[in-house]
Design a protein around this motif. Structure first.
Motif, PDB file in Angstrom:
ATOM      1  N   ALA A   5       0.815  -1.211   0.000  1.00  0.00           N
ATOM      2  CA  ALA A   5       0.000   0.000   0.000  1.00  0.00           C
ATOM      3  C   ALA A   5       0.851   1.264   0.000  1.00  0.00           C
ATOM      4  N   VAL A   9       1.586   1.820  -7.786  1.00  0.00           N
ATOM      5  CA  VAL A   9       1.130   0.688  -8.590  1.00  0.00           C
ATOM      6  C   VAL A   9       2.259   0.272  -9.532  1.00  0.00           C
ATOM      7  N   ARG A  27       0.206  -7.087  -7.460  1.00  0.00           N
ATOM      8  CA  ARG A  27      -0.518  -6.750  -6.232  1.00  0.00           C
ATOM      9  C   ARG A  27       0.027  -5.511  -5.543  1.00  0.00           C
ATOM     10  N   GLY A  30      -1.958  -1.357  -3.925  1.00  0.00           N
ATOM     11  CA  GLY A  30      -3.390  -1.338  -3.668  1.00  0.00           C
ATOM     12  C   GLY A  30      -3.736  -1.113  -2.213  1.00  0.00           C
ATOM     13  N   SER A  32      -6.345  -3.085  -0.585  1.00  0.00           N
ATOM     14  CA  SER A  32      -7.008  -4.240   0.019  1.00  0.00           C
ATOM     15  C   SER A  32      -6.162  -4.840   1.136  1.00  0.00           C
ATOM     16  N   LEU A  39      -3.294  -4.815  -4.563  1.00  0.00           N
ATOM     17  CA  LEU A  39      -4.075  -4.260  -5.669  1.00  0.00           C
ATOM     18  C   LEU A  39      -5.028  -5.327  -6.214  1.00  0.00           C
ATOM     19  N   ASN A  40      -5.867  -5.872  -5.352  1.00  0.00           N
ATOM     20  CA  ASN A  40      -6.850  -6.844  -5.819  1.00  0.00           C
ATOM     21  C   ASN A  40      -7.941  -6.128  -6.594  1.00  0.00           C
ATOM     22  N   ILE A  41      -8.176  -6.565  -7.830  1.00  0.00           N
ATOM     23  CA  ILE A  41      -9.234  -5.953  -8.635  1.00  0.00           C
ATOM     24  C   ILE A  41     -10.356  -6.962  -8.910  1.00  0.00           C
ATOM     25  N   SER A  51     -12.781  -1.157  -1.642  1.00  0.00           N
ATOM     26  CA  SER A  51     -11.354  -1.377  -1.883  1.00  0.00           C
ATOM     27  C   SER A  51     -11.110  -1.797  -3.326  1.00  0.00           C
ATOM     28  N   ASN A  55      -8.914   0.181  -6.040  1.00  0.00           N
ATOM     29  CA  ASN A  55      -7.811  -0.477  -6.740  1.00  0.00           C
ATOM     30  C   ASN A  55      -7.976  -0.362  -8.251  1.00  0.00           C
ATOM     31  N   ARG A  58      -7.054   3.111  -9.286  1.00  0.00           N
ATOM     32  CA  ARG A  58      -5.599   3.274  -9.298  1.00  0.00           C
ATOM     33  C   ARG A  58      -4.975   2.584 -10.511  1.00  0.00           C
ATOM     34  N   GLN A 249      -5.404 -10.008 -10.485  1.00  0.00           N
ATOM     35  CA  GLN A 249      -4.645  -8.894 -11.025  1.00  0.00           C
ATOM     36  C   GLN A 249      -5.145  -8.540 -12.430  1.00  0.00           C
TER      37      GLN A 249
END
Length: 256
Positions: A5, A9, A27, A30, A32, A39-41, A51, A55, A58, A249
């Protein structure tokens, strides 16, 4: 704290796609937390919706600020569709690849061990993104993506493609039943493993399908999702660790 975090990114780019907004994301960077930290999408990762939305924001900002993100509902199919702006989440087509010739759209595919493929015909101004797990690749998602791009004016021999982070052969054990689904000519993608098992080279298999479909150049990034938990999500790693869920991802490409 979310995994990465405090980092920006991470955007992994391919030389063959230079000049186009694109990137393979992991990851890092992000918001999360928990088992899907970073960076969980993925909407199906049991993550907080806020979250995931942040993400995704971002991710878009890191690759193509101001673009309109377009995704599909992935089902491990061979199907490719032409991207349309404004698809509501509930009405996204069930497909595993999408293509466009429209500036301002950012195509996204979601992975967590499967091979993400980004494609472009620079001359024609046509791009594509495909989610190529073994089932989709075996079924023809690569060929369908190329065909969909050609319908928009691309030419196969001008298309370049890059294969992003995916589970690599040393990490991808399969059994005899899996191997039996493939042809004898596909033996080059299987290395002997323990008794009645094989190690499958998904990245090279997808690359061969791209080449056989007439794609002019293919770039393999050679990044193994399974072995790098600080950088990538991995479905198989999460399963082996008996984790309750796993993150996903993004791989993104568009036309500015």
């Amino acid at each position: 704290m979310a995994e990465g975090a405090d980092q920006p990114v991470e955007v992994i780019r391919a030389s063959l796609l230079a000049g186009l907004p694109h990137g393979f994301l992991g990851r890092r960077g992000g918001v999360s937390t928990g088992e899907a930290a970073g960076l969980n999408i993925g909407l199906g990762a049991e993550d907080e919706p806020a979250s995931v939305a942040e993400n995704r924001r971002r991710a878009v900002a890191a690759v193509m600020p101001g673009a309109q993100l377009v995704t599909v509902y992935q089902v491990h199919s061979p199907d490719a569709v032409v991207a349309q702006p404004g698809w509501p989440d509930a009405d996204r087509p069930r497909a595993d690849a999408l293509v466009t010739d429209r500036p301002g759209l950012l195509l996204g595919v979601v992975t967590a061990d499967c091979a993400p493929v980004l494609l472009a015909d620079h001359s024609a101004g046509v791009v594509g993104a495909a989610h190529a797990g073994w089932r989709g690749a075996f079924g023809g998602v690569v060929e369908q993506t190329v065909a969909a791009m050609e319908r928009l004016g691309a030419r196969a021999d001008r298309i370049v493609a890059a294969i992003g982070p995916a589970i690599a052969q040393p990490s991808y054990e399969v059994d005899d039943g899996f191997r039996a689904q493939f042809t004898a000519g596909d033996g080059q993608f299987f290395a002997p493993g323990r008794s009645d098992h094989w190690q499958f080279d998904l990245e090279s298999y997808v690359a061969a399908r791209l080449t056989n479909s007439g794609v002019g150049q293919v770039e393999k990034l050679g990044l193994d999702t399974y072995v790098d938990p600080t950088r990538f999500f991995s479905y198989r790693r999460a399963t082996h660790r008996a984790e309750a869920t796993y993150g996903r991802q993004f791989s993104l490409i568009g036309l500015a």
